[in-house]
Design a protein around this motif. Structure first.
Motif, mmCIF file in Angstrom:
data_model
loop_
_atom_site.group_PDB
_atom_site.id
_atom_site.type_symbol
_atom_site.label_atom_id
_atom_site.label_comp_id
_atom_site.label_asym_id
_atom_site.label_seq_id
_atom_site.Cartn_x
_atom_site.Cartn_y
_atom_site.Cartn_z
ATOM 1 N N LEU A 135 0.848 -1.183 0.000
ATOM 2 C CA LEU A 135 0.000 0.000 0.000
ATOM 3 C C LEU A 135 0.887 1.239 0.000
ATOM 4 C CD1 LEU A 135 -3.176 0.513 2.146
ATOM 5 C CD2 LEU A 135 -1.482 2.337 1.964
ATOM 6 N N SER A 136 0.634 2.145 -0.936
ATOM 7 C CA SER A 136 1.499 3.315 -1.067
ATOM 8 C C SER A 136 0.789 4.628 -0.806
ATOM 9 C CB SER A 136 2.129 3.355 -2.464
ATOM 10 O OG SER A 136 1.112 3.410 -3.454
ATOM 11 N N GLY A 137 -0.512 4.610 -0.562
ATOM 12 C CA GLY A 137 -1.227 5.854 -0.328
ATOM 13 C C GLY A 137 -1.603 6.529 -1.632
ATOM 14 N N ALA A 138 -1.930 7.817 -1.553
ATOM 15 C CA ALA A 138 -2.330 8.576 -2.737
ATOM 16 C C ALA A 138 -1.954 10.031 -2.527
ATOM 17 C CB ALA A 138 -3.835 8.427 -2.968
ATOM 18 N N GLY A 139 -2.118 10.826 -3.577
ATOM 19 C CA GLY A 139 -1.780 12.239 -3.491
ATOM 20 C C GLY A 139 -0.291 12.437 -3.305
ATOM 21 N N ALA A 140 0.094 13.219 -2.300
ATOM 22 C CA ALA A 140 1.511 13.468 -2.044
ATOM 23 C C ALA A 140 2.193 12.254 -1.421
ATOM 24 C CB ALA A 140 1.673 14.685 -1.136
ATOM 25 N N LEU A 141 1.405 11.288 -0.948
ATOM 26 C CA LEU A 141 1.957 10.045 -0.397
ATOM 27 C C LEU A 141 1.952 8.987 -1.493
ATOM 28 C CD1 LEU A 141 0.198 9.982 3.098
ATOM 29 C CD2 LEU A 141 2.585 10.515 2.624
ATOM 30 N N TYR A 142 3.081 8.837 -2.132
ATOM 31 C CA TYR A 142 3.159 7.942 -3.283
ATOM 32 C C TYR A 142 4.082 6.750 -3.049
ATOM 33 C CZ TYR A 142 7.595 10.319 -3.998
ATOM 34 O OH TYR A 142 8.859 10.825 -3.809
ATOM 35 N N ASN A 143 4.703 6.694 -1.879
ATOM 36 C CA ASN A 143 5.710 5.672 -1.601
ATOM 37 C C ASN A 143 5.355 4.948 -0.311
ATOM 38 O OD1 ASN A 143 8.290 4.877 -0.071
ATOM 39 N ND2 ASN A 143 9.070 5.163 -2.152
ATOM 40 N N PRO A 144 5.352 3.616 -0.291
ATOM 41 C CA PRO A 144 4.954 2.883 0.920
ATOM 42 C C PRO A 144 5.769 3.243 2.153
ATOM 43 C CG PRO A 144 5.071 1.398 -0.957
ATOM 44 C CD PRO A 144 5.645 2.695 -1.415
ATOM 45 N N LEU A 145 7.078 3.385 1.993
ATOM 46 C CA LEU A 145 7.929 3.686 3.135
ATOM 47 C C LEU A 145 7.621 5.072 3.697
ATOM 48 C CD1 LEU A 145 10.274 3.008 5.016
ATOM 49 C CD2 LEU A 145 11.822 3.931 3.279
ATOM 50 N N LEU A 146 7.469 6.050 2.811
ATOM 51 C CA LEU A 146 7.194 7.405 3.265
ATOM 52 C C LEU A 146 5.798 7.506 3.879
ATOM 53 C CD1 LEU A 146 8.798 9.402 0.316
ATOM 54 C CD2 LEU A 146 9.831 8.591 2.442
ATOM 55 N N THR A 147 4.850 6.742 3.341
ATOM 56 C CA THR A 147 3.517 6.686 3.934
ATOM 57 C C THR A 147 3.594 6.127 5.352
ATOM 58 O OG1 THR A 147 2.483 6.372 1.768
ATOM 59 C CG2 THR A 147 1.194 5.706 3.678
ATOM 60 N N SER A 148 4.476 5.151 5.555
ATOM 61 C CA SER A 148 4.612 4.560 6.895
ATOM 62 C C SER A 148 5.210 5.550 7.886
ATOM 63 C CB SER A 148 5.469 3.288 6.823
ATOM 64 O OG SER A 148 6.845 3.592 6.649
ATOM 65 N N HIS A 149 6.054 6.495 7.412
ATOM 66 C CA HIS A 149 6.571 7.532 8.310
ATOM 67 C C HIS A 149 5.426 8.370 8.873
ATOM 68 C CE1 HIS A 149 10.404 6.302 7.081
ATOM 69 N NE2 HIS A 149 10.766 7.291 6.297
ATOM 70 N N VAL A 150 4.544 8.816 7.978
ATOM 71 C CA VAL A 150 3.446 9.696 8.378
ATOM 72 C C VAL A 150 2.484 8.960 9.303
ATOM 73 C CG1 VAL A 150 1.503 11.066 7.552
ATOM 74 C CG2 VAL A 150 3.658 11.069 6.280
ATOM 75 N N TYR A 151 2.086 7.755 8.917
ATOM 76 C CA TYR A 151 1.111 7.034 9.725
ATOM 77 C C TYR A 151 1.725 6.433 10.987
ATOM 78 C CZ TYR A 151 -3.070 7.717 7.044
ATOM 79 O OH TYR A 151 -4.174 8.299 6.477
ATOM 80 N N GLY A 152 3.028 6.213 10.991
ATOM 81 C CA GLY A 152 3.685 5.805 12.220
ATOM 82 C C GLY A 152 3.606 6.904 13.265
ATOM 83 N N GLY B 198 4.054 -2.744 4.080
ATOM 84 C CA GLY B 198 5.196 -3.651 3.969
ATOM 85 C C GLY B 198 6.469 -3.114 4.593
ATOM 86 N N SER B 199 6.371 -2.004 5.327
ATOM 87 C CA SER B 199 7.553 -1.403 5.956
ATOM 88 C C SER B 199 7.677 -1.882 7.391
ATOM 89 C CB SER B 199 7.442 0.122 5.902
ATOM 90 O OG SER B 199 8.493 0.721 6.626
ATOM 91 N N ARG B 200 8.892 -2.266 7.772
ATOM 92 C CA ARG B 200 9.139 -2.683 9.162
ATOM 93 C C ARG B 200 9.536 -1.516 10.049
ATOM 94 N NH1 ARG B 200 12.050 -6.994 6.920
ATOM 95 N NH2 ARG B 200 13.174 -5.362 5.830
ATOM 96 N N THR B 201 9.984 -0.399 9.446
ATOM 97 C CA THR B 201 10.487 0.747 10.202
ATOM 98 C C THR B 201 9.521 1.253 11.273
ATOM 99 O OG1 THR B 201 11.960 1.471 8.419
ATOM 100 C CG2 THR B 201 11.251 3.142 9.988
ATOM 101 N N PRO B 202 8.224 1.483 10.947
ATOM 102 C CA PRO B 202 7.340 2.022 11.991
ATOM 103 C C PRO B 202 7.147 1.081 13.170
ATOM 104 C CG PRO B 202 6.073 1.387 10.064
ATOM 105 C CD PRO B 202 7.514 1.340 9.671
ATOM 106 N N PHE B 203 7.230 -0.220 12.937
ATOM 107 C CA PHE B 203 7.017 -1.167 14.033
ATOM 108 C C PHE B 203 8.196 -1.173 15.004
ATOM 109 C CE2 PHE B 203 4.456 -2.724 10.471
ATOM 110 C CZ PHE B 203 3.203 -2.602 11.066
ATOM 111 N N VAL B 204 9.392 -0.943 14.474
ATOM 112 C CA VAL B 204 10.554 -0.788 15.361
ATOM 113 C C VAL B 204 10.331 0.413 16.274
ATOM 114 C CG1 VAL B 204 13.034 -0.334 15.443
ATOM 115 C CG2 VAL B 204 12.112 -1.853 13.679
ATOM 116 N N GLY B 205 9.861 1.520 15.684
ATOM 117 C CA GLY B 205 9.600 2.713 16.470
ATOM 118 C C GLY B 205 8.468 2.536 17.460
ATOM 119 N N LEU B 206 7.401 1.844 17.066
ATOM 120 C CA LEU B 206 6.251 1.667 17.960
ATOM 121 C C LEU B 206 6.580 0.739 19.133
ATOM 122 C CD1 LEU B 206 3.347 1.483 15.348
ATOM 123 C CD2 LEU B 206 3.905 3.369 16.902
ATOM 124 N N ILE B 207 7.447 -0.238 18.912
ATOM 125 C CA ILE B 207 7.902 -1.075 20.030
ATOM 126 C C ILE B 207 8.648 -0.214 21.046
ATOM 127 C CG2 ILE B 207 9.503 -2.912 20.676
ATOM 128 C CD1 ILE B 207 8.765 -4.282 18.003
#
Length: 402
Positions: free
Chosen positions: A149-166, A201-210
């Protein structure tokens, strides 16, 4: 004089909150990134400039908070490194000013309208949850289960979308934990955002949420919170299991460490060439790692914000960078009886730890990395100002819904 005072009160009471809300939510409804920048300049940078010129004494008082002092020292040193940067761009000085304007806006709100800032952040979080639902519906209608899932509009990349929603997941998690009553709506919102993060599909936000959960246990340790954390853990395991069952091809499960150790090792090797003072702000990096088949894999950043800071600004810059976070966490411990301080400290923790596995753009125009670095720090700066003003026995400014 009375009309002038009313004008500046309107800036603080209306323009700053609207500008901050636009910054927090603009990635969803502004389709063009350059337009997102212009929205920020018009709704926050310009009003802050006008306010600062007319009420400079108010802005000067914000420097009693050490977090802003450390940021100013860090930003000044980063700008100094442009003198020896191979690709120096004088226009990048503006990036530090954009971030300073964010600190000023949140700081002035904290001093003059302390009840508004939490409301703006929680309203933006609710707005983000609605968009998360829209993204999920769009994903289920249009995409196959193996895609990210990559989002829409200015959120076009799955990893960057995970930054915002994280960022918003950390807000929801912390506000749920510090709330004095269980809130089903917040829990459902958190699960919705958690599901979206899984599908990126990004693991980065889960590291931060832990890390957020651990920090909440340290600051707010109680049996009730321990039960909440255990509940979050159980729901997380269930969500991962369901995702793996229905989307086994989602690249969340088969990417290992994604070359991170090799990337960091090569980045560290390049840092040694300018260890003390760095290669200079805006100097480009090219990381090369070997794939299992022997071919070279080229990357443009170290996938670690702290290493990115150290590459461009050396040990001096890295120490100033870490000093911001060190002070933020020490101050959070001191004022941990204030719920809003706990919430903002949790978001700072999320951004710091998530930034250990991703990113390099630490001083930039508004973009996704601001949700890892500058938005958390600016909100925490404001929360600390409120806590300092209220004192240890004052009630929270965190809005409570019945």
């Amino acid at each position: 004089m009375l009309e002038q005072s009313a004008f500046f009160r309107a800036i603080v009471s209306w323009v700053f909150p609207i500008g901050l809300f636009a910054l927090l939510t603009g990635m969803f409804w502004v389709g063009d990134r350059s337009l997102y920048h212009k929205v920020y300049y018009a709704l926050l940078v310009l009003p802050v400039f006008i306010y600062s010129c007319a009420r400079f004494s108010h802005v000067r008082r914000l420097l009693v908070e050490p977090l802003l002092v450390i940021f100013c020292c860090f930003a000044a040193y980063v700008m100094l490194t442009l003198l020896w940067s191979a690709d120096a761009e004088a226009s990048k000085v503006k990036h530090a000013l954009y971030i300073f304007c964010l600190f000023v806006a949140t700081g002035v709100l904290a001093v003059q309208q302390p009840h508004l800032l939490p409301r703006v952040v929680l309203a933006a979080t609710g707005f983000a949850v609605v968009w998360a639902l829209a993204y999920l519906l769009l994903y289920f209608v249009q995409a196959d289960w193996g895609s990210r899932l990559s989002g829409a509009g200015a959120l076009y990349n799955p990893l960057l979308t995970s930054h915002v929603y994280g960022f918003f997941a950390a807000v929801l998690m912390a506000s749920l934990c510090v709330s004095k009553q269980y809130r089903l709506a917040q829990l459902c919102a958190l699960l919705l955002v958690f599901g979206l993060l899984l599908l990126t599909g990004s693991r980065t936000p889960f590291v931060g949420l832990i890390a957020v959960l651990v920090s909440l246990l340290v600051m707010q340790g109680s049996v009730r919170l321990l039960l909440q954390v255990m509940g979050f853990g159980a729901l997380s395991v269930l969500a991962v299991g369901v995702t793996w069952l229905y989307a086994p091809d989602l690249p969340l499960f088969d990417r290992g460490f994604s070359y991170r150790p090799a990337i960091w090792l090569d980045s560290w090797r390049q840092i040694q060439d300018a260890f003390w003072f760095g290669h200079g702000y805006s100097s480009d990096m090219e990381v090369v790692v070997k794939r299992p088949d022997g071919s070279d894999y080229f990357l443009a950043d170290p996938h670690n914000l702290t290493l990115g800071v150290m590459y461009q600004t050396g040990l001096v810059g890295a120490l100033l960078w870490l000093a911001m976070y060190a002070y933020a966490f020490v101050a959070a411990w001191r004022w941990r009886q204030h719920p809003w301080v706990v919430v903002t400290a949790s978001v700072v923790m999320f951004g710091f730890v998530a930034g250990m596995t991703e990113g390099s753009s630490f001083l930039s125009r508004p973009k996704e990395h601001w949700f890892l670095i500058w938005l958390p720090l600016a909100l925490h700066f404001a929360a600390l100002l409120v806590a300092r003003a209220q004192g240890s026995s004052a009630p929270s400014v965190m809005p409570q819904r019945g």
